[in-house]
Design a protein around this motif. Structure first.
Motif, short mmCIF file in Angstrom:
data_model
loop_
_atom_site.label_atom_id
_atom_site.label_comp_id
_atom_site.label_asym_id
_atom_site.label_seq_id
_atom_site.Cartn_x
_atom_site.Cartn_y
_atom_site.Cartn_z
N ALA A 91 0.63 -1.72 -0.04
CA ALA A 91 -0.23 0.05 0.27
C ALA A 91 1.16 1.46 -0.21
N VAL A 92 0.92 2.47 -0.65
CA VAL A 92 0.77 4.04 0.00
C VAL A 92 0.64 4.20 1.81
N TYR A 93 1.69 4.40 2.48
CA TYR A 93 1.45 4.61 3.58
C TYR A 93 1.75 6.12 3.73
N TYR A 94 0.44 6.46 4.84
CA TYR A 94 0.85 8.38 4.49
C TYR A 94 0.80 8.43 6.10
N CYS A 95 1.87 9.83 6.65
CA CYS A 95 1.37 9.66 8.78
C CYS A 95 0.97 10.67 8.55
N ALA A 96 0.44 11.37 9.24
CA ALA A 96 -0.54 12.51 9.62
C ALA A 96 -0.70 12.42 10.90
N THR A 97 -1.52 13.85 11.89
CA THR A 97 -0.67 14.03 12.90
C THR A 97 -2.00 16.07 12.74
N ASP A 98 -2.34 16.02 13.79
CA ASP A 98 -3.41 16.96 14.84
C ASP A 98 -3.21 17.03 16.18
N PRO A 99 -3.61 18.22 16.67
CA PRO A 99 -3.18 18.80 18.04
C PRO A 99 -4.25 18.38 19.10
N PHE A 100 -5.50 18.37 18.39
CA PHE A 100 -6.03 17.87 18.62
C PHE A 100 -7.08 16.31 19.60
N PRO A 101 -6.81 15.53 20.03
CA PRO A 101 -7.08 14.29 21.20
C PRO A 101 -7.94 13.07 20.24
N LEU A 102 -7.24 12.21 19.61
CA LEU A 102 -8.18 11.09 19.47
C LEU A 102 -9.58 11.21 20.25
N ARG A 103 -10.93 10.72 20.32
CA ARG A 103 -11.91 10.09 20.25
C ARG A 103 -11.22 8.60 21.11
N PRO A 104 -11.17 7.80 21.87
CA PRO A 104 -10.85 7.00 22.65
C PRO A 104 -10.76 5.73 21.23
N GLY A 105 -9.57 4.81 21.70
CA GLY A 105 -9.56 3.45 20.60
C GLY A 105 -10.56 3.83 18.98
N THR A 106 -10.32 5.66 19.07
CA THR A 106 -10.37 5.34 17.43
C THR A 106 -8.62 6.18 16.12
N CYS A 107 -8.94 5.61 15.57
CA CYS A 107 -8.07 5.73 14.58
C CYS A 107 -8.74 6.19 13.08
N TRP A 108 -9.13 7.33 12.80
CA TRP A 108 -9.75 7.94 12.33
C TRP A 108 -9.03 9.33 11.11
N MET A 109 -9.27 9.46 9.39
CA MET A 109 -8.68 10.01 8.90
C MET A 109 -9.45 11.33 9.25
N ALA A 110 -10.57 11.45 9.42
CA ALA A 110 -11.33 13.36 10.10
C ALA A 110 -11.03 13.64 10.46
N ASP A 111 -9.97 13.11 12.21
CA ASP A 111 -9.60 13.95 12.87
C ASP A 111 -8.63 13.84 12.73
N PHE A 112 -7.45 13.83 11.14
CA PHE A 112 -6.02 14.83 11.32
C PHE A 112 -6.38 15.37 10.17
N GLY A 113 -5.62 16.87 10.64
CA GLY A 113 -5.71 17.35 9.54
C GLY A 113 -4.54 18.05 8.92
N SER A 114 -3.08 17.19 9.11
CA SER A 114 -1.61 17.64 8.58
C SER A 114 -1.24 16.51 8.66
N TRP A 115 -1.33 16.41 7.09
CA TRP A 115 -1.04 14.73 5.96
C TRP A 115 0.57 14.76 5.80
N GLY A 116 1.34 14.22 5.46
CA GLY A 116 2.63 13.80 4.59
C GLY A 116 1.76 13.51 3.06
N GLN A 117 3.33 13.31 2.90
CA GLN A 117 2.59 12.65 0.80
C GLN A 117 2.44 11.20 1.12
N GLY A 118 2.87 10.49 1.73
CA GLY A 118 2.71 9.31 1.18
C GLY A 118 4.37 8.32 0.56
#
Length: 125
Positions: A91-118
């Motif tokens: 696959a193409v792998y992407y990294c991401a980060t966001d200053p806001f905490p995640l909802r417990p037990g989740t890993c959702w794209m919509a919760d991340f605002g900054s993305w690497g290029q893959g």
């Protein structure tokens, strides 16, 4: 925050790779971080995330026990160590980060605002 992913490549089944994601223009300290992947013909999926609120870690069932997410605050870099790689990890792998905490037990794209290029990981014999 700008993210630059690296470390992808071709590997045989059973092999290992470590992906890196260097941040610039901001810090990963105290941010939620995550790795996602987009395999051919499939939707992008969250495979591993660390929440900023309590440091709790999420792994998708498909990678649990084989992949390890980590970060080095001194280097402002996050990592994904991948062991026992399988064909289906291609696959193409992407990294991401966001200053806001995640909802417990989740890993959702919509919760991340900054993305690497893959970075492309190909597992092939």
């Amino acid at each position: 925050v700008q993210l630059q992913a690296s470390g992808g490549g071709s590997v045989r089944p059973g092999g290992s790779l470590t992906l890196s994601c260097a941040a610039s223009g901001g810090t990963l300290d105290n941010n939620a971080i995550g790795w996602f992947r987009h395999a051919p013909g499939q939707s992008r999926e969250g495979i591993s995330c660390i929440s900023s609120s309590d440091g709790s870690t999420y792994y998708a069932d498909a990678v649990k026990g084989r992949f390890t997410i980590s970060r080095d605050n001194a280097k402002n870099t996050m990592y994904l160590k991948m062991n026992s790689l399988k064909h289906e990890d291609t696959a193409v792998y992407y990294c991401a980060t966001d200053p806001f905490p995640l909802r417990p037990g989740t890993c959702w794209m919509a919760d991340f605002g900054s993305w690497g290029q893959g970075t492309l990981v190909t597992v092939s014999s």
